[in-house]
Design an enzyme around this catalytic site. Structure first.
Site, PDB file in Angstrom:
ATOM      1  CB  SER A   1      -5.015 -36.884 -15.995  1.00 18.42           C
ATOM      2  OG  SER A   1      -4.083 -35.791 -17.050  1.00 18.42           O
ATOM      3  CB  THR A   2      -3.116 -33.686 -13.244  1.00 19.00           C
ATOM      4  OG1 THR A   2      -2.677 -32.835 -14.317  1.00 19.00           O
ATOM      5  CG2 THR A   2      -2.289 -32.717 -12.073  1.00 19.00           C
TER       6      THR A   2
ATOM      7  CG  HIS B   1      -3.596 -38.029 -19.260  1.00 20.94           C
ATOM      8  ND1 HIS B   1      -4.773 -37.206 -19.316  1.00 20.94           N
ATOM      9  CD2 HIS B   1      -3.856 -38.959 -20.591  1.00 20.94           C
ATOM     10  CE1 HIS B   1      -5.404 -37.728 -20.123  1.00 20.94           C
ATOM     11  NE2 HIS B   1      -4.834 -38.764 -20.778  1.00 20.94           N
TER      12      HIS B   1
ATOM     13  CG  MET C   1      -8.277 -30.423 -15.732  1.00 18.20           C
ATOM     14  SD  MET C   1      -7.568 -28.665 -15.451  1.00 18.20           S
ATOM     15  CE  MET C   1      -7.841 -28.042 -14.011  1.00 18.20           C
TER      16      MET C   1
ATOM     17  CG  ASP D   1      -8.699 -39.145 -21.725  1.00 18.63           C
ATOM     18  OD1 ASP D   1      -9.591 -40.136 -22.667  1.00 18.63           O
ATOM     19  OD2 ASP D   1      -7.491 -39.507 -21.753  1.00 18.63           O
TER      20      ASP D   1
END
Length: 365
Positions: free
Chosen positions: A184-185, A211, A305, A308
């Site tokens: 993700s991030t 993501h 964050m 998931d």
């Protein structure tokens, strides 16, 4: 409420050359309990304002007069390092510029509010505020100073100089071994480094769930294809995935791994509701792979964050697969990996530069 490192509300600076857009973003953020401490109308002004107010996060437009968003990101990172969230248009042409911003130090991006604002204000506000919270939590020390891997020669074979140390000719994984990577991030550049170091001779099948909004994952796949010796594309519904191929989960769709009667792996897109507020969801891809993959399987969970990927890693672990999580020191946000480690489903914790080695080591036969 979004909290800053000082314990109060997250403090943001909004940068956009449009007064209307600055007002809209300010309204959305302040409705989400984010404190907008200043605005700027161009990149040059942004660098000065960030230095003066020392915010927790900056929202940055791309196209602006005097100095554009790319140069502003670079200036901020040089003079007053601060997490920057890029506001990108939906247009595919903006995707390349957005990825360039990530290369220059931006930590994440979100699609700029547009015509959907009036009909979907709650969703737009929620997405923007969540992205602000995530960006503000980024550890810049873990992301700065890392070089992009060299562009790969797609016809090359692995050599002692290019192959990871764990993947010598006698220790390569079984051809057709499968790796599921979730991020993700802070993930795009880490994903790029991991994929660029995969040995061609291993003949791996790799599925990546990053993501990312719809419209950007196709360009992300093309970007990776230019920097990786594997065949990298955005996944298509119903296609088979063969050794030597990497497929990227499309933004806006969940991606499932399935198998036909002959045991050949295929990919299926799903339009189910978001899981953990995201679509694609790492959990769904990993869990589906754990159900059908019979050859060596590995799950890799990178920076991001939330939680998931935790259930997906657990499923892979229970199925006898190997699981690797990025460590805290090199994670932009040590959220998803931390929760997976705490759940007891991670075999190996490694810095980003060792992810490939440790993954291959776990699926070597």
């Amino acid at each position: 409420m979004s909290a800053s490192t000082s314990g109060g509300p997250t403090r943001a600076v909004v940068v956009d050359d449009s007064r209307f857009m600055r007002t809209l973003i300010r309204t959305l953020l302040e409705d989400g309990d984010v404190d907008v401490v200043a605005e700027a109308s161009n990149g040059r002004e942004a660098i000065s304002v960030v230095g003066e107010h020392r915010p927790d996060v900056v929202t940055m437009d791309i196209e602006m007069p005097e100095m554009n968003g790319l140069d502003a990101v670079e200036g901020i990172m040089n003079e007053c390092p601060t997490p920057v969230l890029m506001l990108s248009a939906h247009a595919e042409a903006d995707a390349d510029v957005t990825f360039e911003a990530l290369d220059r130090g931006a930590v994440d991006f979100v699609t700029k509010p547009g015509g959907e604002v009036t009909s979907g204000m709650p969703r737009v506000k929620r997405e923007l505020v969540e992205k602000i919270q995530s960006a503000a939590a980024v550890d810049l020390d873990a992301t700065r100073g890392r070089s992009r891997p060299p562009t790969a020669d797609t016809n090359r074979r692995t050599t002692p100089d290019t192959a990871p140390s764990a993947s010598s000719k006698t220790d390569l994984p079984e051809e057709g071994s499968t790796i599921i990577i979730g991020a993700s991030t802070g993930g795009p550049n880490v994903v790029e480094r991991v994929l660029a170091s995969l040995p061609v001779d291993a003949g791996l099948r790799v599925v990546v769930v990053q993501h990312m909004p719809k419209g950007f994952t196709k360009r992300f796949a093309e970007r990776l294809d230019a920097r990786c010796a594997y065949d990298v594309r955005e996944a298509e519904d119903g296609e088979r995935i063969a050794p030597g191929q990497i497929r990227i989960a499309p933004g806006g769709s969940h991606l499932l791994v399935t198998a036909d009667r002959a045991g050949r792996l295929a990919l299926e897109l799903s339009d189910d509701e978001p899981l953990h507020g995201v679509k694609p969801a790492i959990d769904l891809t990993m869990a589906s792979a754990a159900e059908v993959v019979e050859s060596p399987l590995a799950g890799v969970l990178l920076t991001g964050m939330g939680r998931d990927g935790v259930e997906g890693m657990s499923r892979i672990d229970r199925a006898g697969g190997h699981t690797v999580a990025q460590n805290e020191e090199t994670s932009a946000i040590f959220g998803m990996p931390k929760r997976a480690i705490e759940a007891g489903c991670v075999d190996t914790v490694a810095p980003d530069g060792r992810i490939t080695d440790e993954t291959l080591r776990g699926i070597t036969t």
